[in-house]
Design an enzyme around this catalytic site. Structure first.
Site, PDB file in Angstrom:
ATOM      1  N   TYR A  64      59.517   5.147 -41.385  1.00  0.00           N
ATOM      2  CA  TYR A  64      58.966   4.473 -42.816  1.00  0.00           C
ATOM      3  C   TYR A  64      59.769   2.910 -43.158  1.00  0.00           C
ATOM      4  CZ  TYR A  64      56.844   8.857 -42.887  1.00  0.00           C
ATOM      5  OH  TYR A  64      55.992   9.675 -42.766  1.00  0.00           O
ATOM      6  N   HIS A 104      52.037   9.178 -29.471  1.00  0.00           N
ATOM      7  CA  HIS A 104      51.023   9.024 -30.639  1.00  0.00           C
ATOM      8  C   HIS A 104      51.912   8.074 -31.634  1.00  0.00           C
ATOM      9  CE1 HIS A 104      51.941   9.999 -35.256  1.00  0.00           C
ATOM     10  NE2 HIS A 104      53.135   9.987 -34.947  1.00  0.00           N
ATOM     11  N   PHE A 105      53.536   7.852 -30.268  1.00  0.00           N
ATOM     12  CA  PHE A 105      54.136   6.997 -31.643  1.00  0.00           C
ATOM     13  C   PHE A 105      53.889   5.527 -31.331  1.00  0.00           C
ATOM     14  CE2 PHE A 105      57.231   8.901 -29.582  1.00  0.00           C
ATOM     15  CZ  PHE A 105      58.149   7.813 -28.629  1.00  0.00           C
ATOM     16  N   HIS A 106      53.232   5.291 -30.015  1.00  0.00           N
ATOM     17  CA  HIS A 106      52.685   3.744 -29.657  1.00  0.00           C
ATOM     18  C   HIS A 106      51.448   3.257 -30.373  1.00  0.00           C
ATOM     19  CE1 HIS A 106      55.780   4.709 -26.262  1.00  0.00           C
ATOM     20  NE2 HIS A 106      55.924   3.626 -26.059  1.00  0.00           N
ATOM     21  N   ARG A 153      57.624  14.308 -22.003  1.00  0.00           N
ATOM     22  CA  ARG A 153      57.703  13.096 -21.745  1.00  0.00           C
ATOM     23  C   ARG A 153      59.282  13.128 -21.548  1.00  0.00           C
ATOM     24  NH1 ARG A 153      60.163  12.581 -27.849  1.00  0.00           N
ATOM     25  NH2 ARG A 153      60.867  10.608 -27.493  1.00  0.00           N
ATOM     26  N   ARG A 154      59.528  11.896 -21.511  1.00  0.00           N
ATOM     27  CA  ARG A 154      61.610  11.573 -20.676  1.00  0.00           C
ATOM     28  C   ARG A 154      61.407  12.082 -19.626  1.00  0.00           C
ATOM     29  NH1 ARG A 154      64.819  12.318 -26.466  1.00  0.00           N
ATOM     30  NH2 ARG A 154      64.969  10.448 -27.006  1.00  0.00           N
ATOM     31  N   HIS A 165      63.863  11.346 -39.096  1.00  0.00           N
ATOM     32  CA  HIS A 165      62.387  10.859 -39.336  1.00  0.00           C
ATOM     33  C   HIS A 165      62.118  10.352 -40.067  1.00  0.00           C
ATOM     34  CE1 HIS A 165      58.320  11.250 -40.039  1.00  0.00           C
ATOM     35  NE2 HIS A 165      58.504  11.270 -41.535  1.00  0.00           N
TER      36      HIS A 165
HETATM   37  C1  HEM Z   1      54.316  -2.809 -23.747  1.00  0.00           C
HETATM   38  C2  HEM Z   1      54.746  -2.671 -24.235  1.00  0.00           C
HETATM   39  C3  HEM Z   1      55.057  -0.767 -23.784  1.00  0.00           C
HETATM   40  C4  HEM Z   1      55.206  -0.177 -23.310  1.00  0.00           C
HETATM   41  C5  HEM Z   1      54.163  -0.556 -21.895  1.00  0.00           C
HETATM   42  C6  HEM Z   1      55.655   1.162 -23.582  1.00  0.00           C
HETATM   43  C7  HEM Z   1      55.921   2.477 -22.898  1.00  0.00           C
HETATM   44  C8  HEM Z   1      56.516   3.214 -22.814  1.00  0.00           C
HETATM   45  C9  HEM Z   1      56.247   4.524 -22.178  1.00  0.00           C
HETATM   46  C10 HEM Z   1      55.693   5.181 -21.216  1.00  0.00           C
HETATM   47  C11 HEM Z   1      57.515   5.530 -22.948  1.00  0.00           C
HETATM   48  C12 HEM Z   1      57.506   6.697 -22.032  1.00  0.00           C
HETATM   49  C13 HEM Z   1      58.616   7.060 -21.444  1.00  0.00           C
HETATM   50  C14 HEM Z   1      59.080   8.251 -21.456  1.00  0.00           C
HETATM   51  O1  HEM Z   1      58.513   9.181 -21.774  1.00  0.00           O
HETATM   52  O2  HEM Z   1      59.756   8.785 -20.374  1.00  0.00           O
HETATM   53  C15 HEM Z   1      58.048   4.774 -24.152  1.00  0.00           C
HETATM   54  C16 HEM Z   1      59.122   5.295 -25.561  1.00  0.00           C
HETATM   55  C17 HEM Z   1      59.443   4.807 -26.075  1.00  0.00           C
HETATM   56  N1  HEM Z   1      58.652   3.834 -26.805  1.00  0.00           N
HETATM   57 FE1  HEM Z   1      57.699   2.095 -25.597  1.00  0.00          FE
HETATM   58  N2  HEM Z   1      56.600   1.042 -24.735  1.00  0.00           N
HETATM   59  C18 HEM Z   1      55.896  -0.579 -25.395  1.00  0.00           C
HETATM   60  C19 HEM Z   1      55.883  -0.868 -26.491  1.00  0.00           C
HETATM   61  C20 HEM Z   1      56.755  -0.305 -27.376  1.00  0.00           C
HETATM   62  C21 HEM Z   1      57.627  -0.289 -28.564  1.00  0.00           C
HETATM   63  C22 HEM Z   1      56.723  -1.975 -29.280  1.00  0.00           C
HETATM   64  C23 HEM Z   1      58.078   0.136 -29.540  1.00  0.00           C
HETATM   65  C24 HEM Z   1      58.491   0.316 -30.746  1.00  0.00           C
HETATM   66  C25 HEM Z   1      59.089  -0.889 -31.863  1.00  0.00           C
HETATM   67  C26 HEM Z   1      58.536   0.983 -28.234  1.00  0.00           C
HETATM   68  C27 HEM Z   1      58.873   2.071 -28.328  1.00  0.00           C
HETATM   69  C28 HEM Z   1      58.667   3.244 -27.963  1.00  0.00           C
HETATM   70  C29 HEM Z   1      60.379   4.583 -27.651  1.00  0.00           C
HETATM   71  C30 HEM Z   1      60.696   4.494 -29.523  1.00  0.00           C
HETATM   72  C31 HEM Z   1      60.294   5.083 -27.034  1.00  0.00           C
HETATM   73  C32 HEM Z   1      61.070   6.643 -26.726  1.00  0.00           C
HETATM   74  C33 HEM Z   1      61.880   6.638 -26.042  1.00  0.00           C
HETATM   75  C34 HEM Z   1      62.456   8.220 -25.424  1.00  0.00           C
HETATM   76  O3  HEM Z   1      61.842   8.854 -25.549  1.00  0.00           O
HETATM   77  O4  HEM Z   1      64.056   8.378 -25.773  1.00  0.00           O
HETATM   78  N3  HEM Z   1      57.452   0.776 -27.351  1.00  0.00           N
HETATM   79  N4  HEM Z   1      57.627   3.414 -24.035  1.00  0.00           N
END
Ligand code: HEM
Ligand SMILES: [Cu+2]
Ligand SMILES: [Cu+2]
Lengths: 554, 160
Positions: free
Chosen positions: A234, A380-382, A443-444, A230
């Site tokens: 921050y 939320h976190f995006h 998700r995931r 968590h």
């Molecule tokens: C082009 C930009 C991006 C796209 C299209 C994108 C897309 C996605 C998608 C679709 C997921 C969900 C995948 C799932 O749950 O199956 C995801 C998960 C995630 N994204 Fe992004 N994302 C982008 C940029 C970023 C950036 C800039 C960050 C952080 C600095 C980020 C951090 C994360 C994190 C931490 C997860 C979770 C991974 C997990 O569930 O293990 N993403 N992203």
């Protein structure tokens, strides 16, 4: 009557060698982002049920790519950016150089750690996602790499603390300049927060993956992970706050309202470290009482966020009015939107506002039952880390990279477009994820490959995710293009300093305020808070319940 | 501080207080509860977790049993990448208590459109209940990543 947030305004004596080390640290983070974005595109299209990841060379599964996305974006990028940027702001705040050897050591640990983690992930031996819950087991290189990456942040902390301590010895009785204070607090906060994951990785997972112990304790691993997992958000956010508090006011021709409000905000984060259990509201093995207490504490996070909203809005409003903006909202449009650095960061703030609202929904213990582990969460976190943080990094890069390269920023217009495209992309993406999540879309999950019939409501949501994600990717590619052109094809310019602001109400030398700088008390309190929340859990839980054998079917 | 700034601060504090009251109200007055501590699986030396689960009552007899009129207990476990049993059939209006655990990795246990949402963590037992008023086929999904075929892990609750 305003007071600068730095010690000396006249010059910034940072040796070129140190600036270069900082530069490579930040660039390492951006390099990680390029790979992370490529994966993100495949993930977003996956939600639109287009199976692109299948065609990525060397990718064995959706989850291998998702691990790379999480680790590169949320760990390598953010840690690299903090290590570089906050080292720089410390030096600027104090007007003195850092320790060069430690800068080098930190970069070395970060690079080596990232290399090890990459080898593990790309060879298919670490598809455990960036949360690596045991008993999913990765190869030892993955855990060793993670440990090194965390160590790189500790080395940076040592560097910062030593530099601040030297400065204080040289300036007895002086208040720590605000910019240096905030920078130092980022790392004080992170050092305490990182205890959990350090204990998990070094104490449990690394020995286990080396085969020194056969079984492991999933619940303990998970809880230690979230002790850090968590507050890590921050650690992603606070370097951006440094920019919003100490740089943006200057960039919009304004000032920061109050020195002590800024210090209090950074201190408050120290006291709300132990709320990681709110990621475990639907876990068994935790009492409802504990969950309720953590739910209440989680709402306290709202307070520093509101103070920040207040401070930042004050600065923006003054800036906008000075630029001739009139009326209730006229000032907002009069802000220097043509400056890509400002444009990107104001858009980041807007995203943060929306992200904060959905965060509140997340945190409410009951609502969590509907949306835990659904697509709502990445929605939320995006908006928070994916936009408020990432888009601010991009905005900061628009002055930072010219400073590193001693060149003028190439393509300011394109850079502005970049920020808008990314921002609009995130909004569409988040809208899709949130509506999908409310309709139960998990998700995931490799949605493109599921074996059951998909509800109609997920299909529309998924298409929005795909479209939004594609726009975000275009925005990200434009960002890299602007940096590339700036580095290789722009005109040289002598940029000797970085932006910093002044405060309208400066620091006081007497009264209660100097107590904000006496860190021992605050650190003690922070550790006490962690002990109050995690102590009873550990007493109840320990000794470790080693029930799980390694699981590597990924 | 100027007046409207003070107003802003008070407004924020009031909003926060309101949220807390709402939170307390929903959890106490409306009896909405998140899953709590519901016991654990004891693994004896030399035993595997799967072995322990399958010899710990009630998981030695997974499946549906009636507790009383309109009240059922569904005893289930997750194993990569299925739930056992794979289908639960209950009449409409039944209150079903799900008692579940995992025999290997952490799984999710989620029925979209209901309040059934919990984690199955190895060694721990998760419990939650829900009243199925509307007839239909409900999807039960694993919503925590559990390895290569995680996305295929599902079961059904059929309400007639
Ligand atoms: C082009 C930009 C991006 C796209 C299209 C994108 C897309 C996605 C998608 C679709 C997921 C969900 C995948 C799932 O749950 O199956 C995801 C998960 C995630 N994204 Fe992004 N994302 C982008 C940029 C970023 C950036 C800039 C960050 C952080 C600095 C980020 C951090 C994360 C994190 C931490 C997860 C979770 C991974 C997990 O569930 O293990 N993403 N992203
Ligand atoms: Cu599963
Ligand atoms: Cu799963």
């Amino acid at each position: 009557m305003s007071t600068p947030v730095v010690y000396r305004t006249d010059e910034f004596p940072l040796p070129d060698s140190q600036r270069n080390l900082i530069r490579w640290t930040v660039y390492l983070g951006f390099a990680a982002l390029t790979v992370g974005v490529a994966q993100g595109l495949a993930q977003a299209l996956n939600y639109a049920r287009i199976d692109l990841f299948h065609y990525y060379p060397g990718m064995r599964s959706y989850y291998e790519g998702l691990t790379v996305h999480g680790v590169f974006n949320a760990i390598v990028l953010t840690f690299a950016f903090a290590n570089g940027f906050i080292a720089l702001t410390t030096a600027r705040g104090l007007g003195r150089p850092l320790n060069g050897a430690l800068l080098m050591a930190s970069l070395g640990a970060l690079a080596l750690g990232s290399a090890l983690v990459s080898i593990a992930m790309f060879s298919g031996h670490a598809s455990v996602l960036y949360t690596f819950y045991p008993p999913l087991q990765a190869s030892p290189a993955f855990y060793l790499g993670l440990a090194l990456i965390v160590i790189s942040t500790w080395i940076t902390s040592i560097n910062i603390f030593l530099t601040v301590a030297r400065w204080r010895r040289e300036h007895p009785g002086a208040r720590i300049p605000l910019l240096a204070y905030m920078s130092m607090m980022v790392y004080v906060f992170w050092d305490i927060s990182s205890i959990g994951v350090a204990a998990e990785v070094v104490g449990m997972l690394l020995p286990w993956s080396l085969g020194w112990s056969a079984a492991t304790d999933p619940m303990l691993g998970r809880s230690l992970f979230w002790l850090t997992g968590h507050p890590i958000v921050y650690f992603w956010l606070l370097p951006v706050y440094v920019s919003w508090y100490a740089m943006i006011p200057r960039q919009v021709g304004s000032v920061l309202f109050s020195d002590s409000v800024a210090r209090i905000v950074f201190l408050m984060f120290l006291l709300i470290i132990p709320i990681g259990f709110h990621h475990q509201f639907v876990d068994p093995g935790l009492s409802p009482g504990l969950k309720f207490m953590v739910a209440v504490m989680t709402f306290v996070v709202f307070i520093p966020s509101l103070l920040t909203a207040f401070s930042v809005m004050y600065s923006l409003e003054i800036g906008g009015r000075r630029a001739g903006g009139r009326g209730l909202l006229g000032w907002f449009f009069a802000l220097p939107w043509s400056d890509p650095s400002v444009c990107a960061q104001i858009l980041a703030m807007l995203a943060f506002l929306l992200g904060g609202i959905t965060g509140l929904m997340n945190a409410s213990y009951e609502m969590n039952l509907e949306i835990h582990n659904t697509a709502f969460v990445p929605g939320h976190f995006h908006m928070t880390v994916g936009a408020a943080v990432a888009l601010s990094y991009m905005g900061i890069a628009y002055w930072l990279v010219p400073y590193f390269e001693q060149k003028r920023l190439w393509g300011a217009r394109l850079a502005r477009w970049q920020a808008w495209i990314y921002f609009v992309g995130v909004l569409i993406f988040a809208r899709g994820m949130i509506s999908g999540g409310l309709a139960g879309m998990p998700r995931r999950t490799a949605i493109a490959l599921v074996s059951y019939p998909i509800p109609e409501s997920w299909k529309l949501a998924g298409i929005l995710v795909g479209v939004g994600g594609a726009l975000m990717s275009v925005g990200a590619v434009l960002f890299f293009f602007v940096l590339f052109m700036t580095t290789f094809f722009s005109e040289p310019a002598a940029i000797t300093d970085i932006p910093f602001t002044s405060t309208y109400v400066g620091p006081a030398l007497e009264g209660w305020q100097p107590r904000l700088d006496r860190l021992r008390i605050w650190i003690g309190l922070a550790i006490l808070m962690v002990a109050i929340v995690y102590g009873p859990f550990l007493v109840h839980h320990l000794p470790p319940r080693v029930v799980s054998m390694p699981f590597r079917a990924y | 501080m100027e007046a409207y700034e003070k107003l802003f601060l008070w407004f924020s504090i009031a909003l926060l207080a309101l949220l807390l009251v709402a939170l307390a109200y929903t959890s106490f007055a409306m009896h909405v509860h998140v899953p709590g501590d519901a016991g654990m699986i004891m693994v004896k030396p030399g035993q595997t977790l799967a072995g322990a689960v399958l010899t710990t009552p009630p998981f030695d007899h997974p499946g549906l049993r009636q507790l009383g009129p309109g009240r059922y207990e569904a005893v289930m476990f997750g194993q990569a990448w299925s739930f056992y049993p794979r289908e639960i059939d209950v009449p409409a209006g039944s209150e079903v208590t799900f008692r579940a655990t995992s025999v290997d990795v952490t799984h999710g246990f989620f029925i979209p459109g209901t309040r059934v949402n919990m984690m199955l963590i190895p060694g721990l037992i998760s419990v939650t209940s829900y009243r199925f008023d509307k007839p239909g086929t409900y999807l039960l999904l694993c919503h925590e990543y559990c390895g290569l075929l995680h996305h295929t892990m599902n079961a059904q609750v059929v309400v007639k």
